[in-house]
Design an enzyme around this catalytic site. Sequence first.
Site, PDB file in Angstrom:
ATOM      1  N   CYS A   1     -21.580   8.942  -6.233  1.00 28.52           N
ATOM      2  CA  CYS A   1     -21.101   7.636  -6.680  1.00 28.52           C
ATOM      3  C   CYS A   1     -22.243   6.634  -6.796  1.00 28.52           C
ATOM      4  O   CYS A   1     -22.339   5.892  -7.777  1.00 28.52           O
ATOM      5  CB  CYS A   1     -20.034   7.114  -5.724  1.00 28.52           C
ATOM      6  SG  CYS A   1     -18.464   8.007  -5.819  1.00 28.52           S
TER       7      CYS A   1
ATOM      8  N   THR B   1       0.851  -1.183   0.000  1.00 32.81           N
ATOM      9  CA  THR B   1       0.000   0.000   0.000  1.00 32.81           C
ATOM     10  C   THR B   1       0.885   1.230   0.000  1.00 32.81           C
ATOM     11  O   THR B   1       2.074   1.159   0.356  1.00 32.81           O
ATOM     12  CB  THR B   1      -0.926   0.019   1.227  1.00 32.81           C
ATOM     13  OG1 THR B   1      -1.717   1.221   1.207  1.00 32.81           O
ATOM     14  CG2 THR B   1      -0.131  -0.007   2.525  1.00 32.81           C
TER      15      THR B   1
END
Length: 409
Positions: A366, A204
């Site tokens: 969204c 990450t």
Amino acid sequence: MWNAVMDQMLRRLIVTGRLGVTWPDGSHRSYGPGDGPQANVTLKDDGIIRELALRPVLALGEGYMDGRIEVPPQELYDFVALLVRNQAQGRMPAWFNIAHALRGWLRGVAQRNNPLRSARNVQHHYDISDDLYRLFLDADMQYSCAYFADPKMSLEDAQRAKKAHIARKLHIERGMRVLDIGCGWGGMALTLARDFGARVTGVTLSENQLATAQKRAEAAGLADRVEFRLLDYRKIGERFDRIVSVGMLEHVGYPHLREYFSKVNDLLEDDGISLIHTIGHVSPPGATSSWIDKYIFPGGYIPNLSEVSAAVERSGLWCTDVEILRGHYGPTLNHWRQRFEAALPKVREMYDERFVRMWRFYLVACEATFEETRQGVFHLQLAHKQYAVPTTRDYLYQDRHGHMLHAAQ
């Protein structure tokens, strides 16, 4: 003048449903035939009308964040969904269409996400506070589309079903080395280690996610089988039996799609399998929303199927399966939005009202996009060899003994 311009824009735009607008002077006008969804909005000052006329997408989000566009929270979804549906059916001004097309053509320049810029982009969204995400995500902190094998499933069950569906596509055997590109808070990696006996490396670019994932591995007693690194995937040198990447391709950027899949090709063992889970369009390529790019996901890009296919074709990988998940991310976002609203007292202890309105608008926009446009989730199963996976999909819906799986498994 700007009132007249805005009035004309709305008359051309709203071709289904009805939009009621209260103008700054208190007057009210309605737009649309009324044969569909209906919503109302109040414009608080003349300045927002000018901004909406000149840059409607960015101004809509900013105007709501600043309180210059007023819609009751419980009506915001209907308002945004009405606009999204009509944008696809009505007529936006010619200059807007030209500017939008130009932004799409220039996406190769705007989204050059080198490792340093990629890290900054990821940290902008993910390093704000883990406590915020814990308020609206499931217990495993899965920040990607769930899999509603049954529409009545809880968010927790649907996220478990998503991980299980992906794991079956990876065809994992005990002891295999798995790379998780964009591992988030570690939920997928921990699941693969705990439930399938894999040895997982997760990478990450978020320091918050790294710290949380490492703590979770320690708490679960899996630190000897799961390793998390703060590392750009382009800098990985080992090879892996399996590669999984959930919700990370959206951060890669259009210019780097080919680089991404070429790297997956390089990192995957000869008999390996990879599963890439990403939001995608089944419509022509376009530009990222200017509001989303500025406030939510800088450098982000939702690819369409032809762009992804072209990049995979040049990578040397077999595309052994493609599944498009429809009707799953809208419900996922609805769960997130309901949980966010229920947690507002705690959110307001952490952030000001402008942030609250920004996050609410993000979740609403969204959800409306997934419900009203041709946007879904792609599952790309990739391998070096065509027989790396079974030649039918039966194995995805059966247990190891050949029995049909329950929908929630």
